[in-house]
Design an enzyme around this catalytic site. Structure first.
Site, PDB file in Angstrom:
ATOM      1  N   ALA A 242       0.642  -1.195  -0.135  1.00 22.81           N
ATOM      2  CA  ALA A 242       0.041  -0.073   0.058  1.00 22.81           C
ATOM      3  C   ALA A 242       0.970   1.261  -0.010  1.00 22.81           C
ATOM      4  O   ALA A 242       1.926   1.150   0.498  1.00 22.81           O
ATOM      5  CB  ALA A 242      -0.819  -0.070   1.183  1.00 22.81           C
TER       6      ALA A 242
ATOM      7  N   GLY B 181       0.908  -5.245   0.963  1.00 23.00           N
ATOM      8  CA  GLY B 181      -0.310  -5.392   0.149  1.00 23.00           C
ATOM      9  C   GLY B 181       0.021  -5.745  -1.309  1.00 23.00           C
ATOM     10  O   GLY B 181      -0.641  -6.503  -1.824  1.00 23.00           O
TER      11      GLY B 181
ATOM     12  N   GLU C 282      -0.253  -9.385  -0.581  1.00 21.66           N
ATOM     13  CA  GLU C 282      -1.725  -9.646  -0.395  1.00 21.66           C
ATOM     14  C   GLU C 282      -2.571  -9.592  -1.710  1.00 21.66           C
ATOM     15  O   GLU C 282      -3.566 -10.543  -1.777  1.00 21.66           O
ATOM     16  CB  GLU C 282      -2.117  -8.472   0.469  1.00 21.66           C
TER      17      GLU C 282
ATOM     18  N   GLU D  65       4.702  -5.017   7.276  1.00 17.78           N
ATOM     19  CA  GLU D  65       3.854  -4.029   7.834  1.00 17.78           C
ATOM     20  C   GLU D  65       4.396  -3.830   9.348  1.00 17.78           C
ATOM     21  O   GLU D  65       4.340  -2.353   9.733  1.00 17.78           O
ATOM     22  CB  GLU D  65       2.207  -4.071   7.936  1.00 17.78           C
TER      23      GLU D  65
HETATM   24  N1  CAA Z   1       4.563   3.183  -0.548  1.00 18.11           N
HETATM   25  C1  CAA Z   1       4.929   4.240  -0.923  1.00 18.11           C
HETATM   26  N2  CAA Z   1       6.128   4.647  -1.569  1.00 18.11           N
HETATM   27  C2  CAA Z   1       6.967   3.521  -1.810  1.00 18.11           C
HETATM   28  C3  CAA Z   1       6.547   2.065  -1.347  1.00 18.11           C
HETATM   29  C4  CAA Z   1       5.333   2.049  -0.580  1.00 18.11           C
HETATM   30  N3  CAA Z   1       4.979   0.945   0.041  1.00 18.11           N
HETATM   31  N4  CAA Z   1       7.675   1.479  -1.442  1.00 18.11           N
HETATM   32  C5  CAA Z   1       8.533   2.084  -2.062  1.00 18.11           C
HETATM   33  N5  CAA Z   1       8.098   3.537  -2.321  1.00 18.11           N
HETATM   34  C6  CAA Z   1       8.936   4.406  -2.834  1.00 18.11           C
HETATM   35  C7  CAA Z   1      10.060   5.052  -2.114  1.00 18.11           C
HETATM   36  O1  CAA Z   1       9.397   5.846  -1.199  1.00 18.11           O
HETATM   37  C8  CAA Z   1      10.753   5.722  -3.166  1.00 18.11           C
HETATM   38  O2  CAA Z   1      10.230   6.791  -3.562  1.00 18.11           O
HETATM   39  P1  CAA Z   1      11.235   8.224  -3.505  1.00 18.11           P
HETATM   40  O3  CAA Z   1      12.415   7.860  -4.520  1.00 18.11           O
HETATM   41  O4  CAA Z   1      10.176   9.370  -3.928  1.00 18.11           O
HETATM   42  O5  CAA Z   1      12.032   8.449  -2.409  1.00 18.11           O
HETATM   43  C9  CAA Z   1      10.930   4.777  -4.206  1.00 18.11           C
HETATM   44  O6  CAA Z   1       9.479   3.993  -4.162  1.00 18.11           O
HETATM   45  C10 CAA Z   1      12.062   3.679  -4.206  1.00 18.11           C
HETATM   46  O7  CAA Z   1      12.013   3.040  -3.126  1.00 18.11           O
HETATM   47  P2  CAA Z   1      13.392   2.977  -2.339  1.00 18.11           P
HETATM   48  O8  CAA Z   1      14.288   3.976  -2.611  1.00 18.11           O
HETATM   49  O9  CAA Z   1      13.117   2.458  -0.895  1.00 18.11           O
HETATM   50  O10 CAA Z   1      13.970   1.576  -3.070  1.00 18.11           O
HETATM   51  P3  CAA Z   1      14.838   0.298  -2.579  1.00 18.11           P
HETATM   52  O11 CAA Z   1      15.219  -0.407  -3.685  1.00 18.11           O
HETATM   53  O12 CAA Z   1      15.904   0.851  -1.602  1.00 18.11           O
HETATM   54  O13 CAA Z   1      14.112  -0.330  -1.653  1.00 18.11           O
HETATM   55  C11 CAA Z   1      11.909  -1.662  -0.927  1.00 18.11           C
HETATM   56  C12 CAA Z   1      13.124  -0.932  -1.934  1.00 18.11           C
HETATM   57  C13 CAA Z   1      12.686  -2.712  -0.009  1.00 18.11           C
HETATM   58  C14 CAA Z   1      10.709  -2.024  -1.508  1.00 18.11           C
HETATM   59  C15 CAA Z   1      11.414  -0.362   0.141  1.00 18.11           C
HETATM   60  O14 CAA Z   1      11.264   0.591  -0.627  1.00 18.11           O
HETATM   61  C16 CAA Z   1      10.549  -0.623   1.106  1.00 18.11           C
HETATM   62  O15 CAA Z   1      10.691  -1.334   2.008  1.00 18.11           O
HETATM   63  N6  CAA Z   1       9.273  -0.129   0.848  1.00 18.11           N
HETATM   64  C17 CAA Z   1       8.249  -0.257   1.618  1.00 18.11           C
HETATM   65  C18 CAA Z   1       7.609  -1.617   1.723  1.00 18.11           C
HETATM   66  C19 CAA Z   1       6.537  -1.729   2.957  1.00 18.11           C
HETATM   67  O16 CAA Z   1       6.492  -1.597   3.862  1.00 18.11           O
HETATM   68  N7  CAA Z   1       5.286  -2.216   2.358  1.00 18.11           N
HETATM   69  C20 CAA Z   1       4.211  -2.367   3.074  1.00 18.11           C
HETATM   70  C21 CAA Z   1       3.227  -1.065   2.986  1.00 18.11           C
HETATM   71  S1  CAA Z   1       1.848  -1.207   4.256  1.00 18.11           S
HETATM   72  C22 CAA Z   1       0.727  -2.118   3.392  1.00 18.11           C
HETATM   73  O17 CAA Z   1       0.803  -2.763   2.300  1.00 18.11           O
HETATM   74  C23 CAA Z   1      -0.535  -2.321   4.119  1.00 18.11           C
HETATM   75  C24 CAA Z   1      -1.490  -3.329   3.775  1.00 18.11           C
HETATM   76  O18 CAA Z   1      -1.506  -4.455   4.164  1.00 18.11           O
HETATM   77  C25 CAA Z   1      -2.641  -3.167   2.855  1.00 18.11           C
END
Ligand code: CAA
Length: 290
Positions: free
Chosen positions: A98, A141, A144, A164
């Site tokens: 998400a 998500g 999921e 999460e």
């Molecule tokens: N939401 C919004 N933006 C996201 C994102 C997310 N889930 N995942 C990545 N991005 C964005 C980053 O903010 C970044 O944007 P900017 O360049 O503008 O800063 C861009 O994508 C690239 O990301 P990274 O620089 O972090 O890339 P990386 O290769 O170093 O890492 C990653 C990749 C491991 C996927 C890391 O981005 C990450 O940990 N993302 C979050 C994953 C996460 O926590 N997901 C769960 C979300 S909550 C959820 O999903 C609830 C539910 O159950 C419905």
């Protein structure tokens, strides 16, 4: 009086239109989307391909993306030429979850008025088979979303996770439920409580996915599987999907009863007659989806 098979055919939810999916009709396959690409694939153009296309955010699932994906799903669901759907992302990321930026300041009141994760469950109501083709990240998500699909194929670089907990929340798109049913309690707990990711190999071992392919071959392989499915009777395919899904939602006795009713229902279709006649006559079946 209506025959038993006619009554059974009327009953199953798979034969009703999806209420959540039928509202918006503005997009056609290949239409005017910002966050996805949607097109028809396969030798007979009978496979719907939806590619999540928000590369800068690693396909984070913002609400407009979910809305567009639902529009495309609805279009394929209602298109009689489409027999199966493939959902994929980029080679780097299926979906990173998400959109954290979109939801970070939301209040409980906002969430409870059902504005958060709006429409996320729509996919589980599509009666045509959906194959997730997962390269790269399938996190939160994203994992999921893959779990809502019927078959998951993964590229060698796929990583599945429910991280999460690391951002102070828990899965909200079915992760604690669907993942647990698929991989069992211990691995699901480990993933949900630590946020650790698992590789494609580990996902295969755990039964989360069915096959692994080289990254660049993945989508092509998923489309081939979808073509195989789409070449069978569409109506019988939907019954098969409903019956397998019942294994996750009912007791064994209820599931067995539903399966028997759906099995009997196939005998009300022309396609069952055609399929069995073709076998007896030693020729290839020509299904008409009736
Ligand atoms: N939401 C919004 N933006 C996201 C994102 C997310 N889930 N995942 C990545 N991005 C964005 C980053 O903010 C970044 O944007 P900017 O360049 O503008 O800063 C861009 O994508 C690239 O990301 P990274 O620089 O972090 O890339 P990386 O290769 O170093 O890492 C990653 C990749 C491991 C996927 C890391 O981005 C990450 O940990 N993302 C979050 C994953 C996460 O926590 N997901 C769960 C979300 S909550 C959820 O999903 C609830 C539910 O159950 C419905």
């Amino acid at each position: 009086m209506a025959s038993l098979s006619a009554l059974l055919l009327r009953g199953p939810s798979l034969l009703r239109p999806c209420p959540q999916l039928s509202a918006a009709r503005t997009y056609a396959a290949g239409g005017d989307f910002k966050y996805i690409i949607s097109e028809k694939k396969g030798k007979k153009n009978n496979v719907g391909l939806i590619q999540l296309n928000r590369p800068k955010a690693l396909n984070a699932l913002c609400q407009p993306l979910i809305n567009e994906m639902n529009q495309a799903l609805m279009t394929f669901q209602e298109d009689p030429s489409i027999g199966a759907i493939v959902l994929t992302g980029s080679e780097k990321s299926f979906a990173a979850g998400a959109d954290i930026k979109e939801m970070s300041d939301k209040t409980l009141q906002f969430c409870y008025s059902e504005k958060l994760l709006k429409g996320w469950d729509n996919m589980s109501q599509v009666t045509k088979p959906i194959i997730a083709a997962v390269n790269g990240f399938a996190l939160g998500g994203g994992c999921e979303l893959a779990l809502m699909c019927d078959i998951i194929y993964a590229g060698e670089n796929a990583q599945f996770g429910q991280p999460e907990i690391l951002i102070g929340t828990i899965p909200g798109g079915g992760g604690t439920q669907r993942l647990t049913r698929v991989v069992g309690k211990s691995l699901a707990m480990e993933m949900v409580l630590t946020g650790d990711r698992i590789s494609a190999q580990e996902a295969k071992q755990a039964g989360l996915i069915s096959k692994i392919f080289p990254v660049e071959k993945l989508v092509e392989e998923a489309i081939q599987c979808a073509e195989k499915i789409a070449n069978n009777s569409k109506i019988v395919t939907q019954m098969a999907k409903e019956s397998v899904n019942a294994a996750f939602e009912t007791t064994l006795a209820e599931g067995i009863r539903l399966e028997k009713k759906l099995f009997f229902s196939t005998f009300a279709t022309d396609d069952q007659k055609e399929g069995m006649s073709a076998f007896v006559e030693k020729r290839k079946a020509n299904f008409k989806d009736n």
